[in-house]
Design a protein around this motif. Structure first.
Motif, PDB file in Angstrom:
ATOM      1  N   GLY A 156       0.827  -1.219   0.295  1.00 61.88           N
ATOM      2  CA  GLY A 156       0.089  -0.051  -0.105  1.00 61.88           C
ATOM      3  C   GLY A 156       0.844   1.154   0.132  1.00 61.88           C
ATOM      4  O   GLY A 156       0.654   2.104  -0.800  1.00 61.88           O
ATOM      5  N   VAL A 157       1.826   1.339   0.852  1.00 59.45           N
ATOM      6  CA  VAL A 157       2.529   2.503   1.087  1.00 59.45           C
ATOM      7  C   VAL A 157       3.619   2.659  -0.143  1.00 59.45           C
ATOM      8  O   VAL A 157       3.924   3.447  -0.723  1.00 59.45           O
ATOM      9  CB  VAL A 157       3.378   2.574   2.401  1.00 59.45           C
ATOM     10  CG1 VAL A 157       4.417   3.689   2.344  1.00 59.45           C
ATOM     11  CG2 VAL A 157       2.483   2.651   3.465  1.00 59.45           C
ATOM     12  N   GLY A 158       4.317   1.411  -0.511  1.00 57.88           N
ATOM     13  CA  GLY A 158       5.290   1.313  -1.622  1.00 57.88           C
ATOM     14  C   GLY A 158       4.504   1.761  -2.944  1.00 57.88           C
ATOM     15  O   GLY A 158       5.360   2.357  -3.553  1.00 57.88           O
ATOM     16  N   SER A 159       3.644   1.253  -3.175  1.00 57.89           N
ATOM     17  CA  SER A 159       3.011   1.541  -4.423  1.00 57.89           C
ATOM     18  C   SER A 159       2.640   3.090  -4.636  1.00 57.89           C
ATOM     19  O   SER A 159       2.601   3.608  -5.920  1.00 57.89           O
ATOM     20  CB  SER A 159       1.748   0.658  -4.846  1.00 57.89           C
ATOM     21  OG  SER A 159       0.490   0.790  -3.825  1.00 57.89           O
ATOM     22  N   PHE A 160       2.298   3.584  -3.700  1.00 57.43           N
ATOM     23  CA  PHE A 160       2.135   5.256  -3.649  1.00 57.43           C
ATOM     24  C   PHE A 160       3.330   5.928  -3.820  1.00 57.43           C
ATOM     25  O   PHE A 160       3.658   6.812  -4.426  1.00 57.43           O
ATOM     26  CB  PHE A 160       1.161   5.586  -2.372  1.00 57.43           C
ATOM     27  CG  PHE A 160       0.786   6.980  -2.762  1.00 57.43           C
ATOM     28  CD1 PHE A 160      -0.493   7.220  -3.039  1.00 57.43           C
ATOM     29  CD2 PHE A 160       1.594   8.211  -2.231  1.00 57.43           C
ATOM     30  CE1 PHE A 160      -0.952   8.587  -3.398  1.00 57.43           C
ATOM     31  CE2 PHE A 160       1.073   9.471  -2.412  1.00 57.43           C
ATOM     32  CZ  PHE A 160      -0.234   9.504  -2.970  1.00 57.43           C
ATOM     33  N   ALA A 161       4.352   5.595  -2.950  1.00 60.88           N
ATOM     34  CA  ALA A 161       5.642   6.097  -2.790  1.00 60.88           C
ATOM     35  C   ALA A 161       6.377   5.992  -4.201  1.00 60.88           C
ATOM     36  O   ALA A 161       7.185   7.007  -4.512  1.00 60.88           O
ATOM     37  CB  ALA A 161       6.417   5.473  -1.645  1.00 60.88           C
ATOM     38  N   ILE A 162       6.136   5.144  -4.620  1.00 59.56           N
ATOM     39  CA  ILE A 162       7.025   4.953  -6.230  1.00 59.56           C
ATOM     40  C   ILE A 162       6.353   6.116  -7.163  1.00 59.56           C
ATOM     41  O   ILE A 162       6.833   7.053  -7.720  1.00 59.56           O
ATOM     42  CB  ILE A 162       6.572   3.672  -6.709  1.00 59.56           C
ATOM     43  CG1 ILE A 162       7.443   2.665  -6.163  1.00 59.56           C
ATOM     44  CG2 ILE A 162       7.174   3.634  -8.355  1.00 59.56           C
ATOM     45  CD1 ILE A 162       6.987   1.083  -6.755  1.00 59.56           C
TER      46      ILE A 162
END
Length: 309
Positions: A156-162
């Motif tokens: 969840g966080v990683g996909s947004f942070a990218i």
């Protein structure tokens, strides 16, 4: 109103879908009729009692930290919103949660929902969006041309942070499992490290910013790919400051602070098409136990969203 509560800390069995009183509206609050909410790992960490020393709760507790819905009522001091507005929010963690038909939120923590997002998509954004913003923008001061490593890019966080890093003009590397390689590439990742067959420390160097979502050995190994005066920012555990000093890097832990103005800026990037919502699973609020169990596997792709009502 219908809501999900816990009466004590423990397993997913503690989650009960039941009838509770509607939250009290304060002078600076908006009352949001929740159309959708979402599940974040912090939800079940609170449920298990991992954060009870940091955040004392009085039971029963309504969990949930993402809301997308419609303003049904406003407090007497509210000026930024009116009844009928479509909004999204990451409320104060110490107040009433969002696993409910209604949530009362201080207007400073609310933003207008991006017009082209569904309520389910909007509910997937606030916590992961603000977490990414406060780590990459506020703490790491990300800028165009930075080389950034984001661990667990399919989450969840990683996909947004990218996407946020790419919106700021950074070069982005990320780690993920074999099955998620194509997914993170679709988000804009420039370099994908399949952790099932590759060691990120062997293929990366001179990284300006590492965004750690995993802690443990992964966090420790991340120092090895940072350039001198690089930055390690974590949401999973406090970095070793002695190691940071020895490696001549800045390292820190970020615990999200809700912020409606930042959420509005994130909404602008979404409206501009620079960031998209990543909803992996949609369930009913009544299916909350199953949703928590899925989150606890650490293998959910994108966000787990719950339809309310």
């Amino acid at each position: 109103m219908k809501a999900v509560i816990i009466d004590d800390y423990g397993s997913a069995e503690q989650l009960k879908y039941t009838e509770v009183d509607q939250p009290e509206l304060k002078d600076n609050d908006v009352l949001i009729e929740v159309v959708a909410t979402s599940v974040n790992p912090v939800d079940w960490k609170i449920r298990e009692g991992y954060l009870k020393e940091m955040i004392p709760y009085n039971f029963p507790v309504i969990l949930g930290l993402d809301a997308a819905g419609i303003v049904k009522e406003v407090g007497q001091n509210v000026t930024a919103f009116k009844v009928g507005d479509k909004v999204f929010s990451r409320p104060d963690i110490t107040r009433n949660g969002t696993y409910a038909e209604y949530v009362a939120v201080d207007e400073s923590l609310v933003a207008k929902k991006p017009v082209h997002l569904s309520f389910e998509e909007a509910a997937s954004i606030p916590l992961v969006g603000l977490t990414s913003w406060q780590c990459l923008v506020d703490f790491a001061n990300i800028k165009e041309g930075d080389r950034v490593l984001i661990h667990a890019g399919a989450g969840g966080v990683g996909s947004f942070a990218i996407q946020l890093a790419k919106a700021f003009g950074a070069w982005v590397a990320t780690t993920c499992s074999t099955k998620n390689v194509d997914f993170v590439k679709s988000l804009g990742a420039d370099k994908v490290i399949d952790y099932e067959s590759e060691d990120f420390t062997q293929v990366l160097q001179d990284i300006d910013i590492v965004f750690d979502t995993l802690a443990g050995d992964i966090q420790t190994q991340s120092y090895d790919v940072l350039k001198e005066e690089g930055i390690l920012v974590s949401i999973a555990g406090q970095p070793d400051q002695e190691l940071a000093k020895a490696k001549k890097v800045k390292a820190g832990y970020v615990f999200l602070e809700p912020d409606g103005e930042q959420l509005a800026k994130i909404g602008e990037l979404i409206e501009q098409g620079k960031i998209r919502a990543n909803v992996g699973t949609v369930m009913k609020l009544e299916e909350i136990q199953e949703a928590h169990r899925l989150s606890e596997t650490h293998h959910a792709k994108g966000k787990i969203v719950l339809r309310v009502g």
